[in-house]
Scaffold this motif. Structure first.
Motif, mmCIF file in Angstrom:
data_model
loop_
_atom_site.group_PDB
_atom_site.id
_atom_site.type_symbol
_atom_site.label_atom_id
_atom_site.label_comp_id
_atom_site.label_asym_id
_atom_site.label_seq_id
_atom_site.Cartn_x
_atom_site.Cartn_y
_atom_site.Cartn_z
ATOM 1 N N ILE A 88 -14.127 68.352 -74.896
ATOM 2 C CA ILE A 88 -14.459 68.068 -73.726
ATOM 3 C C ILE A 88 -13.769 69.005 -72.788
ATOM 4 O O ILE A 88 -14.433 69.846 -71.840
ATOM 5 N N ARG A 89 -12.321 69.215 -72.835
ATOM 6 C CA ARG A 89 -11.570 69.805 -71.847
ATOM 7 C C ARG A 89 -11.967 71.322 -72.015
ATOM 8 O O ARG A 89 -12.104 71.957 -71.050
ATOM 9 N N ALA A 116 -14.461 76.318 -70.100
ATOM 10 C CA ALA A 116 -15.373 77.381 -70.372
ATOM 11 C C ALA A 116 -16.492 77.325 -69.302
ATOM 12 O O ALA A 116 -16.872 78.394 -68.842
ATOM 13 N N ALA A 117 -16.817 76.272 -69.198
ATOM 14 C CA ALA A 117 -18.094 76.196 -67.826
ATOM 15 C C ALA A 117 -17.452 76.624 -66.419
ATOM 16 O O ALA A 117 -18.157 77.317 -65.856
ATOM 17 N N MET A 118 -16.159 76.356 -66.266
ATOM 18 C CA MET A 118 -15.459 76.846 -65.040
ATOM 19 C C MET A 118 -15.338 78.537 -65.135
ATOM 20 O O MET A 118 -15.526 79.176 -64.222
ATOM 21 N N ASP A 119 -14.946 78.717 -66.460
ATOM 22 C CA ASP A 119 -14.760 80.253 -66.481
ATOM 23 C C ASP A 119 -16.095 81.099 -66.420
ATOM 24 O O ASP A 119 -16.144 82.100 -65.842
ATOM 25 N N THR A 128 -28.316 72.501 -63.662
ATOM 26 C CA THR A 128 -29.811 72.862 -63.757
ATOM 27 C C THR A 128 -29.973 74.285 -64.068
ATOM 28 O O THR A 128 -30.462 74.859 -65.285
ATOM 29 N N GLU A 129 -29.502 75.180 -63.231
ATOM 30 C CA GLU A 129 -29.352 76.629 -63.486
ATOM 31 C C GLU A 129 -28.545 77.020 -64.570
ATOM 32 O O GLU A 129 -28.878 77.880 -65.464
ATOM 33 N N CYS A 130 -27.465 76.268 -64.883
ATOM 34 C CA CYS A 130 -26.713 76.783 -65.996
ATOM 35 C C CYS A 130 -27.229 76.516 -67.274
ATOM 36 O O CYS A 130 -27.139 77.300 -68.104
ATOM 37 N N CYS A 187 -24.079 79.621 -70.501
ATOM 38 C CA CYS A 187 -23.495 78.452 -70.373
ATOM 39 C C CYS A 187 -23.024 77.550 -71.420
ATOM 40 O O CYS A 187 -23.656 77.200 -72.508
ATOM 41 N N PRO A 188 -21.659 77.099 -71.328
ATOM 42 C CA PRO A 188 -20.963 76.432 -72.670
ATOM 43 C C PRO A 188 -21.112 74.971 -72.643
ATOM 44 O O PRO A 188 -20.710 74.450 -73.681
ATOM 45 N N ILE A 189 -21.885 74.378 -71.915
ATOM 46 C CA ILE A 189 -22.140 72.931 -71.852
ATOM 47 C C ILE A 189 -23.299 72.866 -72.840
ATOM 48 O O ILE A 189 -24.218 73.454 -72.846
ATOM 49 N N PRO A 190 -22.968 72.013 -73.740
ATOM 50 C CA PRO A 190 -23.997 71.571 -74.899
ATOM 51 C C PRO A 190 -25.217 70.900 -74.319
ATOM 52 O O PRO A 190 -25.584 69.891 -74.892
ATOM 53 N N PHE A 191 -26.167 71.687 -73.912
ATOM 54 C CA PHE A 191 -27.528 70.945 -73.398
ATOM 55 C C PHE A 191 -28.379 71.012 -74.514
ATOM 56 O O PHE A 191 -29.318 70.199 -74.616
ATOM 57 N N GLY A 192 -28.326 71.648 -75.438
ATOM 58 C CA GLY A 192 -29.284 71.979 -76.664
ATOM 59 C C GLY A 192 -29.605 70.670 -77.165
ATOM 60 O O GLY A 192 -30.558 69.949 -77.324
#
Length: 141
Positions: A104-105, A110-113, A120-122, A128-133
């Motif tokens: 999570i950290r 990575a999201a900040m970087d 929504t845009e990300c 975007c490194p957040i695991p939306f998939g």
């Protein structure tokens, strides 16, 4: 010792003392002629053990097992796990939680970087490194 003195000496409130007693973590105390609960002095130590074990992440059921290790269980055929076995199991659990928190950290850093400022845009970008998939995939029947 009366309930208030035991609770104060162990650093717990009266409700906790009564709750632990009701859960069977403490034996039922004797009563004075006036009906007051009278606890043996070792109750303070038991309460401190309970609180320390909770801080280490043990559940009350696990603490109950720890407190009853070594006692005879006539007719039950069940001997609870000792401190070594429970500590080993708890350590595995804690290490898994630590690994999850590190992931999570790392994703948040990575999201900040990546400059993500709008989820929504990300979500619609490759960077975007957040695991939306997996979240989006699980919502599709």
């Amino acid at each position: 010792m009366r309930a208030g003195a035991v609770a104060a000496a162990a650093g717990v409130n009266l409700e906790s003392l009564r709750y632990y007693e009701g859960r069977g973590l403490l034996p039922k105390p004797d009563r004075s002629l006036g009906g007051h609960r009278i606890y043996p002095p070792e109750t303070v130590t038991t309460l401190r053990v309970i609180k320390a074990a909770q801080r280490l992440g043990f559940t009350l059921d696990e603490i109950s097992d720890l407190l009853t290790v070594g006692r005879h269980h006539h007719g039950t055929g069940r001997r609870p796990a000792g401190l070594q076995a429970l500590a080993r199991d708890k350590l595995v659990e804690v290490e898994a939680r630590v690994a999850d928190l590190v992931t999570i950290r790392d994703r948040l850093v990575a999201a900040m970087d990546a400059g993500c400022d709008d989820l929504t845009e990300c979500a619609g970008t490759e960077r975007c490194p957040i695991p939306f998939g997996p979240i989006a995939d699980s919502a599709v029947p």
